[in-house]
Write a protein that holds these residues in place. Structure first.
Motif, PDB file in Angstrom:
ATOM      1  N   ASP A 169      35.241  29.304  44.244  1.00 52.06           N
ATOM      2  CA  ASP A 169      34.572  29.675  43.007  1.00 52.06           C
ATOM      3  C   ASP A 169      35.526  30.426  42.083  1.00 52.06           C
ATOM      4  O   ASP A 169      36.189  31.396  42.494  1.00 52.06           O
ATOM      5  CB  ASP A 169      33.363  30.560  43.332  1.00 52.06           C
ATOM      6  CG  ASP A 169      32.631  31.018  42.086  1.00 52.06           C
ATOM      7  OD1 ASP A 169      31.907  30.210  41.495  1.00 52.06           O
ATOM      8  OD2 ASP A 169      32.826  32.196  41.707  1.00 52.06           O
ATOM      9  N   ALA A 170      35.603  30.005  40.822  1.00 52.44           N
ATOM     10  CA  ALA A 170      36.581  30.554  39.884  1.00 52.44           C
ATOM     11  C   ALA A 170      36.371  32.049  39.639  1.00 52.44           C
ATOM     12  O   ALA A 170      37.328  32.834  39.650  1.00 52.44           O
ATOM     13  CB  ALA A 170      36.513  29.793  38.556  1.00 52.44           C
ATOM     14  N   ALA A 171      35.136  32.476  39.406  1.00 51.09           N
ATOM     15  CA  ALA A 171      34.876  33.880  39.098  1.00 51.09           C
ATOM     16  C   ALA A 171      35.186  34.777  40.290  1.00 51.09           C
ATOM     17  O   ALA A 171      35.813  35.837  40.156  1.00 51.09           O
ATOM     18  CB  ALA A 171      33.428  34.061  38.656  1.00 51.09           C
ATOM     19  N   ARG A 172      34.743  34.369  41.470  1.00 46.43           N
ATOM     20  CA  ARG A 172      34.984  35.180  42.666  1.00 46.43           C
ATOM     21  C   ARG A 172      36.461  35.191  43.029  1.00 46.43           C
ATOM     22  O   ARG A 172      36.983  36.193  43.518  1.00 46.43           O
ATOM     23  CB  ARG A 172      34.149  34.645  43.826  1.00 46.43           C
ATOM     24  CG  ARG A 172      32.655  34.747  43.594  1.00 46.43           C
ATOM     25  CD  ARG A 172      31.869  34.211  44.766  1.00 46.43           C
ATOM     26  NE  ARG A 172      31.968  35.089  45.919  1.00 46.43           N
ATOM     27  CZ  ARG A 172      31.495  34.768  47.123  1.00 46.43           C
ATOM     28  NH1 ARG A 172      30.922  33.589  47.316  1.00 46.43           N
ATOM     29  NH2 ARG A 172      31.601  35.613  48.121  1.00 46.43           N
ATOM     30  N   LEU A 173      37.138  34.083  42.765  1.00 41.75           N
ATOM     31  CA  LEU A 173      38.571  34.005  43.040  1.00 41.75           C
ATOM     32  C   LEU A 173      39.336  34.962  42.128  1.00 41.75           C
ATOM     33  O   LEU A 173      40.234  35.686  42.575  1.00 41.75           O
ATOM     34  CB  LEU A 173      39.057  32.562  42.843  1.00 41.75           C
ATOM     35  CG  LEU A 173      40.462  32.209  43.310  1.00 41.75           C
ATOM     36  CD1 LEU A 173      40.623  32.489  44.801  1.00 41.75           C
ATOM     37  CD2 LEU A 173      40.738  30.728  43.031  1.00 41.75           C
ATOM     38  N   PHE A 177      41.708  38.339  43.257  1.00 46.14           N
ATOM     39  CA  PHE A 177      43.082  38.658  42.891  1.00 46.14           C
ATOM     40  C   PHE A 177      43.173  39.978  42.129  1.00 46.14           C
ATOM     41  O   PHE A 177      44.160  40.706  42.258  1.00 46.14           O
ATOM     42  CB  PHE A 177      43.705  37.508  42.102  1.00 46.14           C
ATOM     43  CG  PHE A 177      44.110  36.361  42.967  1.00 46.14           C
ATOM     44  CD1 PHE A 177      45.152  36.489  43.861  1.00 46.14           C
ATOM     45  CD2 PHE A 177      43.435  35.149  42.897  1.00 46.14           C
ATOM     46  CE1 PHE A 177      45.529  35.434  44.685  1.00 46.14           C
ATOM     47  CE2 PHE A 177      43.800  34.093  43.712  1.00 46.14           C
ATOM     48  CZ  PHE A 177      44.842  34.245  44.611  1.00 46.14           C
ATOM     49  N   THR A 178      42.140  40.302  41.365  1.00 45.79           N
ATOM     50  CA  THR A 178      42.127  41.597  40.683  1.00 45.79           C
ATOM     51  C   THR A 178      42.057  42.732  41.695  1.00 45.79           C
ATOM     52  O   THR A 178      42.780  43.728  41.603  1.00 45.79           O
ATOM     53  CB  THR A 178      40.925  41.694  39.731  1.00 45.79           C
ATOM     54  OG1 THR A 178      41.039  40.674  38.736  1.00 45.79           O
ATOM     55  CG2 THR A 178      40.890  43.049  39.056  1.00 45.79           C
ATOM     56  N   THR A 179      41.205  42.572  42.709  1.00 44.11           N
ATOM     57  CA  THR A 179      41.046  43.594  43.746  1.00 44.11           C
ATOM     58  C   THR A 179      42.268  43.673  44.645  1.00 44.11           C
ATOM     59  O   THR A 179      42.782  44.756  44.923  1.00 44.11           O
ATOM     60  CB  THR A 179      39.801  43.293  44.599  1.00 44.11           C
ATOM     61  OG1 THR A 179      38.660  43.234  43.759  1.00 44.11           O
ATOM     62  CG2 THR A 179      39.618  44.367  45.659  1.00 44.11           C
ATOM     63  N   SER A 180      42.753  42.522  45.126  1.00 43.61           N
ATOM     64  CA  SER A 180      43.881  42.517  46.059  1.00 43.61           C
ATOM     65  C   SER A 180      45.152  43.020  45.406  1.00 43.61           C
ATOM     66  O   SER A 180      46.043  43.551  46.074  1.00 43.61           O
ATOM     67  CB  SER A 180      44.104  41.109  46.626  1.00 43.61           C
ATOM     68  OG  SER A 180      44.462  40.197  45.602  1.00 43.61           O
ATOM     69  N   GLY A 181      45.246  42.887  44.084  1.00 40.13           N
ATOM     70  CA  GLY A 181      46.413  43.392  43.386  1.00 40.13           C
ATOM     71  C   GLY A 181      46.524  44.903  43.448  1.00 40.13           C
ATOM     72  O   GLY A 181      47.612  45.462  43.282  1.00 40.13           O
ATOM     73  N   ARG A 182      45.387  45.580  43.729  1.00 41.42           N
ATOM     74  CA  ARG A 182      45.387  47.042  43.852  1.00 41.42           C
ATOM     75  C   ARG A 182      45.570  47.479  45.304  1.00 41.42           C
ATOM     76  O   ARG A 182      45.593  48.665  45.607  1.00 41.42           O
ATOM     77  CB  ARG A 182      44.072  47.610  43.320  1.00 41.42           C
ATOM     78  CG  ARG A 182      43.820  47.321  41.855  1.00 41.42           C
ATOM     79  CD  ARG A 182      42.686  48.190  41.327  1.00 41.42           C
ATOM     80  NE  ARG A 182      41.418  47.895  41.989  1.00 41.42           N
ATOM     81  CZ  ARG A 182      40.500  47.062  41.496  1.00 41.42           C
ATOM     82  NH1 ARG A 182      40.730  46.428  40.357  1.00 41.42           N
ATOM     83  NH2 ARG A 182      39.363  46.860  42.132  1.00 41.42           N
ATOM     84  N   GLU A 183      45.691  46.485  46.224  1.00 38.87           N
ATOM     85  CA  GLU A 183      45.733  46.808  47.658  1.00 38.87           C
ATOM     86  C   GLU A 183      46.931  46.176  48.347  1.00 38.87           C
ATOM     87  O   GLU A 183      46.863  45.797  49.516  1.00 38.87           O
ATOM     88  CB  GLU A 183      44.445  46.305  48.323  1.00 38.87           C
ATOM     89  CG  GLU A 183      43.173  46.879  47.719  1.00 38.87           C
ATOM     90  CD  GLU A 183      41.922  46.195  48.230  1.00 38.87           C
ATOM     91  OE1 GLU A 183      42.054  45.126  48.852  1.00 38.87           O
ATOM     92  OE2 GLU A 183      40.832  46.724  48.014  1.00 38.87           O
ATOM     93  N   ASP A 184      48.053  46.083  47.642  1.00 36.71           N
ATOM     94  CA  ASP A 184      49.219  45.395  48.188  1.00 36.71           C
ATOM     95  C   ASP A 184      49.760  46.028  49.456  1.00 36.71           C
ATOM     96  O   ASP A 184      50.438  45.373  50.242  1.00 36.71           O
ATOM     97  CB  ASP A 184      50.340  45.330  47.134  1.00 36.71           C
ATOM     98  CG  ASP A 184      50.051  44.301  46.057  1.00 36.71           C
ATOM     99  OD1 ASP A 184      49.250  43.388  46.334  1.00 36.71           O
ATOM    100  OD2 ASP A 184      50.612  44.408  44.957  1.00 36.71           O
ATOM    101  N   ASN A 185      49.501  47.314  49.667  1.00 41.00           N
ATOM    102  CA  ASN A 185      50.054  47.995  50.834  1.00 41.00           C
ATOM    103  C   ASN A 185      49.114  47.975  52.038  1.00 41.00           C
ATOM    104  O   ASN A 185      49.429  48.548  53.075  1.00 41.00           O
ATOM    105  CB  ASN A 185      50.396  49.445  50.484  1.00 41.00           C
ATOM    106  CG  ASN A 185      51.531  49.527  49.473  1.00 41.00           C
ATOM    107  OD1 ASN A 185      52.456  48.724  49.521  1.00 41.00           O
ATOM    108  ND2 ASN A 185      51.437  50.488  48.566  1.00 41.00           N
ATOM    109  N   MET A 186      47.964  47.338  51.889  1.00 43.70           N
ATOM    110  CA  MET A 186      47.024  47.263  53.006  1.00 43.70           C
ATOM    111  C   MET A 186      47.596  46.424  54.140  1.00 43.70           C
ATOM    112  O   MET A 186      48.194  45.372  53.921  1.00 43.70           O
ATOM    113  CB  MET A 186      45.693  46.652  52.557  1.00 43.70           C
ATOM    114  CG  MET A 186      44.821  47.584  51.740  1.00 43.70           C
ATOM    115  SD  MET A 186      43.212  46.826  51.394  1.00 43.70           S
ATOM    116  CE  MET A 186      42.556  46.648  53.058  1.00 43.70           C
TER     117      MET A 186
END
Length: 234
Positions: A169-173, A177-186
């Motif tokens: 799904d485009a919106a969820r995708l 990426f917006t969320t994961s971009g803030r969690e690169d060190n996880m």
């Protein structure tokens, strides 16, 4: 360094085999191993249609400290192996195994040696969020995007395009990426067999039999049959 996903093969459930696969997207042997596993699962179904097979995919980053934007691919391998001649010899070896598995690798198209964290997290997210796709489809598309199309699978734009092509799904995708971009060190979660994995591809059949390397379809079938105590049909 690890994330886990699952793929199910619908067969009668008198017997079952679970195959845990540890892999990384920058490893050509992992693509070869995946194709050999696909062939093995198909062959086992013809031998033992009563056996169900579940494949669980576990990410294993070979180069977790790779820069987020990656490094030049060709220069990386020359530095790693010592000379262009050594790189050519290694690629010839891999190409021979790939051809046997029905894959033609396009090393000359690859420009970036990527950090694969974002690709692994995409697969894990697509699985845990209940997206209506098989993880193996997305994994295969990421492999072919890298080794055949020469795409930079460390790039969020490339990953988003591949995800959309696989039906996400485009919106969820975009939100992912917006969320994961803030969690690169996880840190990605570990698989149960993580401590035993020294290299990839690494297969564990029914939590007991381990195969480390790109084994042939026949060898994988033998391991699956041994895991259920049945070699009569081989």
């Amino acid at each position: 360094m690890f994330a886990t996903t699952e793929q199910g093969t619908a067969v009668n459930k008198n017997e079952s085999v679970t195959v845990d696969v540890h892999f990384d997207f920058i490893c050509p042997w992992c693509l070869i191993g995946k194709r050999n596993l696909d062939a093995a699962v198909t062959y086992l179904a013809s031998l033992r249609p009563d056996v169900s097979v579940k494949v669980r995919w576990h990410s294993h980053q070979l180069l977790p400290d790779m820069p987020v934007d990656g490094v030049p691919y060709q220069a990386f391998y020359v530095a790693r192996l010592g000379s262009p001649g050594a790189v050519a010899a290694r690629r010839a070896q891999v190409q021979k195994a790939a051809e046997a598995a029905g894959v033609e690798l396009m090393f000359d198209r690859i420009e970036v040696m990527p950090n694969t964290r974002a690709a692994h997290r995409l697969v894990a997210w697509a699985t845990t969020t209940g997206a209506a796709i098989k993880p193996a489809l997305l994994i295969d598309r990421l492999f072919t995007g890298y080794f055949i199309d020469g795409e930079d699978i460390g790039s969020p734009d490339v990953l988003e395009r591949i995800g959309l092509a696989c039906g996400l799904d485009a919106a969820r995708l975009a939100e992912h990426f917006t969320t994961s971009g803030r969690e690169d060190n996880m840190t990605l979660p570990c698989s149960p067999q993580a401590d035993d994995v020294q290299g990839v591809p690494h297969f564990v059949v029914n939590s007991a039999l381990s195969l480390s390397g790109a084994y042939s379809p026949g060898a994988i079938v033998d391991a699956m049959l041994r895991s259920i105590g049945d070699q009569e049909n081989r």
